[in-house]
Design a protein around this motif. Structure first.
Motif, short mmCIF file in Angstrom:
data_model
loop_
_atom_site.label_atom_id
_atom_site.label_comp_id
_atom_site.label_asym_id
_atom_site.label_seq_id
_atom_site.Cartn_x
_atom_site.Cartn_y
_atom_site.Cartn_z
N VAL A 1 43.28 37.94 50.09
CA VAL A 1 42.42 38.25 51.23
C VAL A 1 41.98 39.70 51.05
CG1 VAL A 1 42.23 38.37 53.73
CG2 VAL A 1 43.74 36.67 52.68
N ILE A 2 40.68 39.92 50.85
CA ILE A 2 40.18 41.25 50.52
C ILE A 2 38.91 41.55 51.32
CG2 ILE A 2 41.13 41.08 48.18
CD1 ILE A 2 38.30 40.61 47.16
N PRO A 3 38.54 42.85 51.44
CA PRO A 3 37.32 43.20 52.18
C PRO A 3 36.06 42.66 51.52
CG PRO A 3 38.76 45.11 51.96
CD PRO A 3 39.31 44.04 51.05
N LYS A 4 35.08 42.35 52.35
CA LYS A 4 33.77 41.93 51.85
C LYS A 4 33.08 43.09 51.13
CE LYS A 4 32.68 38.60 55.54
NZ LYS A 4 31.74 38.30 56.66
N PRO A 5 32.11 42.78 50.28
CA PRO A 5 31.32 43.86 49.65
C PRO A 5 30.64 44.72 50.72
CG PRO A 5 30.85 41.74 48.62
CD PRO A 5 31.68 41.44 49.83
N GLN A 6 30.59 46.02 50.47
CA GLN A 6 29.92 46.95 51.37
C GLN A 6 28.60 47.37 50.71
OE1 GLN A 6 32.77 49.98 53.08
NE2 GLN A 6 34.21 48.96 51.68
N TYR A 7 27.57 46.56 50.95
CA TYR A 7 26.31 46.77 50.25
C TYR A 7 25.68 48.12 50.59
CZ TYR A 7 26.55 41.90 48.81
OH TYR A 7 26.95 40.72 48.23
N GLU A 8 25.84 48.56 51.84
CA GLU A 8 25.23 49.82 52.23
C GLU A 8 25.85 51.01 51.51
OE1 GLU A 8 28.78 49.17 54.80
OE2 GLU A 8 27.13 47.95 54.00
N LYS A 9 27.08 50.85 51.01
CA LYS A 9 27.77 51.91 50.26
C LYS A 9 27.87 51.60 48.77
CE LYS A 9 30.68 53.35 54.17
NZ LYS A 9 32.09 53.55 54.63
N SER A 10 27.29 50.48 48.37
CA SER A 10 27.35 50.04 46.96
C SER A 10 28.80 49.88 46.48
CB SER A 10 26.60 51.02 46.05
OG SER A 10 25.23 51.07 46.39
N THR B 1 39.56 50.40 51.54
CA THR B 1 38.18 50.60 51.99
C THR B 1 37.29 51.15 50.88
OG1 THR B 1 38.66 52.84 52.79
CG2 THR B 1 38.94 51.02 54.35
N ASP B 2 37.89 51.57 49.76
CA ASP B 2 37.12 52.21 48.69
C ASP B 2 36.80 51.28 47.52
OD1 ASP B 2 37.16 54.51 50.15
OD2 ASP B 2 38.71 55.51 48.98
N GLY B 3 37.18 50.01 47.62
CA GLY B 3 36.85 49.09 46.54
C GLY B 3 38.01 48.20 46.16
N ASN B 4 37.69 47.02 45.62
CA ASN B 4 38.71 46.01 45.33
C ASN B 4 39.13 45.93 43.87
OD1 ASN B 4 39.12 44.77 47.94
ND2 ASN B 4 37.04 43.97 47.77
N LEU B 5 38.38 46.55 42.97
CA LEU B 5 38.70 46.43 41.56
C LEU B 5 39.69 47.54 41.18
CD1 LEU B 5 37.77 44.23 39.66
CD2 LEU B 5 36.19 45.85 38.63
N ILE B 6 40.92 47.42 41.69
CA ILE B 6 41.97 48.40 41.48
C ILE B 6 43.15 47.72 40.81
CG2 ILE B 6 41.29 49.92 43.38
CD1 ILE B 6 43.29 48.49 45.15
N ASN B 7 44.08 48.52 40.27
CA ASN B 7 45.18 47.95 39.49
C ASN B 7 46.01 46.95 40.27
OD1 ASN B 7 44.54 49.30 37.15
ND2 ASN B 7 45.96 50.99 37.48
N THR B 8 46.33 47.25 41.53
CA THR B 8 47.16 46.33 42.30
C THR B 8 46.47 44.98 42.50
OG1 THR B 8 46.34 47.36 44.34
CG2 THR B 8 48.46 48.13 43.50
N ASN B 9 45.15 45.02 42.69
CA ASN B 9 44.41 43.77 42.85
C ASN B 9 44.30 43.02 41.53
OD1 ASN B 9 44.14 44.50 45.49
ND2 ASN B 9 41.92 44.64 45.48
N LEU B 10 44.16 43.75 40.43
CA LEU B 10 44.13 43.11 39.12
C LEU B 10 45.45 42.41 38.83
CD1 LEU B 10 42.29 45.83 37.00
CD2 LEU B 10 41.37 43.63 37.76
N GLU B 11 46.55 43.01 39.27
CA GLU B 11 47.86 42.38 39.10
C GLU B 11 47.95 41.12 39.95
OE1 GLU B 11 50.40 45.58 40.12
OE2 GLU B 11 50.34 46.49 38.13
#
Length: 217
Positions: free
Chosen positions: A134-143, A115-125
């Motif tokens: 399959v990942i969460p959509k951007p949360q524009y209200e929280k940037s 819930t805190d963002g997709n650009l993390i090491n496990t996702n980069l791997e």
């Protein structure tokens, strides 16, 4: 801000390990992978609830691999046991890094529920391994994940963050359309070359930046 405006700034992503093409060990069922701390903000319980909903429909044979440990480990285990589908799940806790990469390559679908963002090491791997993600959509209200979306675009499948039913439906879409799994693997393979580097290239780039700083000062 301790730096003056005329000081150059550089932002570099973490590097990724190069991976070998390892074929799936079993083609009779689909393997879905989750990698990360078993904590609330990582979305492990939402992930498991979505998978259990799919298993209850009894239309797909699934092998679910969860790599990670955390405060929700016991709760996650009990959730799977209570569902009656515990044999479909494999909890691996902490394993050698190279083995994590092998699971990335051998999996059909990789799910991030962070819930805190997709650009993390496990996702980069996962990106490095050409995963169908399959990942969460951007949360524009929280940037959150606005820049990530610009990088990944339509190369991954998005769902509403913390929405178990939407996550279930997006995974089902891929399971019901296996050709889409290959499609998204190919998409991420093409997109990643625009922004990802191996650790060797990443270190070389950082060394070049430091050398230029020394020369110019």
């Amino acid at each position: 801000d301790t730096l003056t405006k005329d000081v150059p700034r550089y932002v570099l992503l973490h590097g990724v390990d190069s991976v070998q093409n390892i074929n799936k060990l079993n083609q009779k069922y689909k393997t879905i992978l989750f990698v990360g701390r078993l904590e609330e903000y990582k979305g492990i319980l939402n992930f498991l609830k979505a998978i259990i909903k799919i298993l209850k429909e009894k239309k797909h044979i699934l092998n679910i691999v969860i790599i990670g440990d955390g405060t929700l480990y016991s709760q996650a285990i009990n959730l799977c046991k209570d569902s009656g589908f515990f044999d479909n799940f494999k909890f691996l806790k902490s394993i050698p890094h190279q083995d994590v990469l092998k699971h990335h390559i051998n999996s059909d679908i990789y799910v991030s529920a962070n819930t805190d963002g997709n650009l993390i090491n496990t996702n980069l791997e996962a990106i490095s391994s050409n995963a169908c993600m399959v990942i969460p959509k951007p949360q524009y209200e929280k940037s959150i994940d606005i820049e990530t979306y610009k990088l990944l675009g339509n190369a991954v499948v998005y769902y509403e963050v913390n929405n178990v039913n939407d996550l279930k439906n997006k995974i089902l879409y891929l399971l019901n359309n296996p050709s889409k799994i290959k499609y998204f693997k190919n998409q991420i393979s093409s997109v990643k070359i625009k922004f990802m580097k191996t650790w060797d290239k990443r270190v070389d780039e950082e060394e070049n930046i430091l050398e230029n700083i020394l020369i110019n000062n």
